[in-house]
Design an enzyme around this catalytic site. Structure first.
Site, PDB file in Angstrom:
ATOM      1  N   HIS A 478      54.782   2.038  37.315  1.00 41.71           N
ATOM      2  CA  HIS A 478      55.328   3.341  36.917  1.00 41.71           C
ATOM      3  C   HIS A 478      54.613   3.817  35.654  1.00 41.71           C
ATOM      4  O   HIS A 478      55.162   3.782  34.558  1.00 41.71           O
ATOM      5  CB  HIS A 478      56.838   3.237  36.675  1.00 41.71           C
ATOM      6  CG  HIS A 478      57.616   2.760  37.856  1.00 41.71           C
ATOM      7  ND1 HIS A 478      58.882   2.215  37.745  1.00 41.71           N
ATOM      8  CD2 HIS A 478      57.308   2.753  39.171  1.00 41.71           C
ATOM      9  CE1 HIS A 478      59.310   1.890  38.958  1.00 41.71           C
ATOM     10  NE2 HIS A 478      58.381   2.210  39.833  1.00 41.71           N
ATOM     11  N   LEU A 479      53.383   4.255  35.798  1.00 43.26           N
ATOM     12  CA  LEU A 479      52.531   4.582  34.654  1.00 43.26           C
ATOM     13  C   LEU A 479      52.669   6.059  34.295  1.00 43.26           C
ATOM     14  O   LEU A 479      52.549   6.924  35.163  1.00 43.26           O
ATOM     15  CB  LEU A 479      51.069   4.281  34.984  1.00 43.26           C
ATOM     16  CG  LEU A 479      50.782   2.939  35.668  1.00 43.26           C
ATOM     17  CD1 LEU A 479      49.280   2.767  35.869  1.00 43.26           C
ATOM     18  CD2 LEU A 479      51.367   1.777  34.889  1.00 43.26           C
TER      19      LEU A 479
END
Length: 548
Positions: A478-479
């Site tokens: 989840h960047l």
């Protein structure tokens, strides 16, 4: 930097990246027959059959033909490990290789964006755009997009008795059973909603891009790796791209806008090698400064620790159902449209809860799966029956960076999320680990489970748990945040609240890199929302939408 290649051609809009955001934009912009759109995708078409079978997630995750096999920098807080930080590299981008979870987060997430000076980004402003992208199939209320959007959001249909026992055990601990965690009230335990329909993954490419590709005014070019943004002064006028490392570069020109939707890592890297970024980094790269901005900073990710419990003899979990004759039976069920393990998400049950009493909203997300994974091996099932439960902090304070190592876009960038560098993150992470252990040791699960195998009952103190987290925790992919949205008066920001790059012309960023802070969720649903909203910005329709 704007010297033209002999075979340059031009469109109104050039979109870099065909992931969640790019696919939505390509569809919405090309709906206007009066404009032309070119999309560049670094990877191949999404023909790999494992993309479309939900259980194929474990195959595509390690396949470099459809993913960027990025790795983080080793740090003390990761036990000196380089953690795989894989991103999608095919039509659909991450939506073609992700865990298929649909999770909007909490209204307060977006309200905090608006409070940072981002006009029109509060929850009430963004809700119509969440609704626009989804087709909720199942229980819903007015907050959901039923029969509105292209992405189906369905309920879990394959239910394991151990999952039911886990939920019952959580309820016994005082965690309520959630009705719909996407309706604005997130707290509770229940089954995840997912982007699966009729046994198949529905990626953004399938839902948005493929229907638009029948239009004559949209051209999609695959295996086209963007290598530079072309500028004339402060105006972006096109993209230079490569088909292979030794191939001759090509160029495509944008009469109106260049739109970067390449993802949190690749968007930041492309900006930097093109001369937009921190001046000291550009100097090290030997790149002329076009415009100095904090591109690559404010990088965040969710960092998750997981626990494994061994099941009692005779208890079937995913471990047994994924092998031999039992797997054959599941394949037959998939082929005939009956509930089966091939059409499920890697995570089955969610828990959104609080690390400490007194909090208004959950600050933890936990995931439970009726299967166990080998230590140190992502999504490789153990050879014994078991279950897995992990936890991560919703809104980490630790921030890191993404930096290009060179101007060669075939060289992976430096990626450092700086996990657990903030003391609050350490406290919340430890609280999450202790909550997971409590949830796995309820009487309801006791009839199925035998003992804890990871990290093991010998790991008890805060120091021992933290050491385990440093040596074993991992990314959730989840960047966010490397091109942060905010007013130009905020020196930490890269784009304004219309997603236009500060100080530049004709350059817009539309992907998870613009998120000012981490949503209390997986990032896919919010990325779709961002793209829907950006499409209205570009088409000049947002005011009319809200007036309606």
């Amino acid at each position: 930097m704007a010297d033209a290649a002999p075979d340059a051609d031009s469109f109104d809009y050039v979109i870099v990246g065909s992931g969640a955001a790019g696919s939505v934009l390509a569809n919405r912009l090309s709906a206007d027959p009066g404009v032309t759109v070119c999309m560049l995708e670094a990877g191949p078409p999404d023909r790999n059959p494992w993309i479309h079978v939900p259980a194929g997630f474990v195959k595509t995750l390690k396949d470099p033909s459809v993913t960027w096999q990025f790795r983080t920098e080793p740090t003390a807080n990761t036990g000196g490990r380089r953690i795989p930080t894989i991103q999608g590299r095919t039509l659909g981008g991450g939506s073609s290789v992700n865990g298929m979870i649909y999770n909007r987060g909490q209204p307060a997430d977006l309200d905090s964006w608006a409070q940072r000076g981002n006009r029109g980004w509060g929850y009430a402003d963004c809700l119509p755009y969440y609704r626009r992208s989804e087709n909720r199939i199942g229980l819903c209320d007015e907050t959901r997009g039923q029969n509105e959007g292209a992405i189906p959001v369905t309920d879990m249909d394959w239910i394991h008795p151990i999952s039911e026992a886990f939920i019952a055990g959580c309820v016994g601990l005082g965690i309520p059973r959630a009705r719909d965690y996407n309706c604005g009230d997130q707290a509770g335990v229940g089954y995840y909603q997912r982007t699966i329909r009729n046994g198949r993954r529905i990626s953004a490419a399938v839902a948005f891009l493929k229907p638009a590709m029948t239009r004559k005014n949209l051209e999609v070019r695959t295996n086209a790796r963007a290598s530079r943004i072309l500028f004339e002064g402060k105006r972006a006028v096109g993209i230079r791209y490569l088909g292979a490392r030794d191939a001759a570069p090509r160029e495509v020109r944008a009469r109106r806008e260049v739109i970067l939707s390449a993802g949190t890592v690749n968007t930041a890297r492309l900006m930097q090698v093109s001369g937009v970024g921190p001046a000291d980094l550009l100097a090290r790269l030997g790149v002329e400064v076009v415009h100095e901005l904090p591109v690559g900073l404010n990088f965040r990710d969710h960092y998750a620790s997981r626990f494994v419990m061994r099941a009692k003899p005779g208890v079937d979990t995913l471990n047994e159902l994924s092998r031999g004759l039992k797997l054959g039976a599941q394949i037959a069920r998939w082929a005939t449209g009956r509930p089966n393990i091939l059409a499920t998400t890697p995570s089955h049950v969610h828990v959104f809860w609080k690390s400490f009493e007194g909090l208004d909203q959950p600050d933890l997300q936990c995931v439970f799966t009726p299967g166990s994974y080998a230590e140190g091996k992502v999504y490789i099932l153990d050879d014994y029956p078991g279950v897995t439960c992990g936890a991560w902090q919703h809104r980490p304070e630790s921030t890191g960076w993404v930096r290009a190592r060179s101007t060669d876009v075939f060289e992976d960038p430096e990626i450092n999320p700086n996990y657990l560098s903030d003391p609050m993150d350490v406290r919340v992470h430890l609280a999450g680990m202790r909550l997971v252990r409590r949830m796995l040791n309820t009487p309801e699960l006791g009839r199925y489970l035998e003992r804890e195998t990871l990290p093991g009952p010998q790991v008890q103190s805060d120091d021992e748990l933290l050491d385990f987290a440093k040596r074993n925790a991992s990314t959730t992919y989840h960047l966010i945040g490397t091109c942060r949205m905010g007013p130009a008066t905020d020196p930490s920001t890269v784009v304004n609240d219309r997603l236009l790059v500060h100080g530049m012309e004709g350059l817009r960023i539309v992907d998870a890199s613009i998120m000012p802070s981490m949503p209390s969720a997986n990032t896919y649903a919010t990325t779709l929302m961002i793209a829907e909203k950006a499409a209205d910005f570009i088409r000049g329709r947002e005011i009319a939408e809200h007036a309606a």
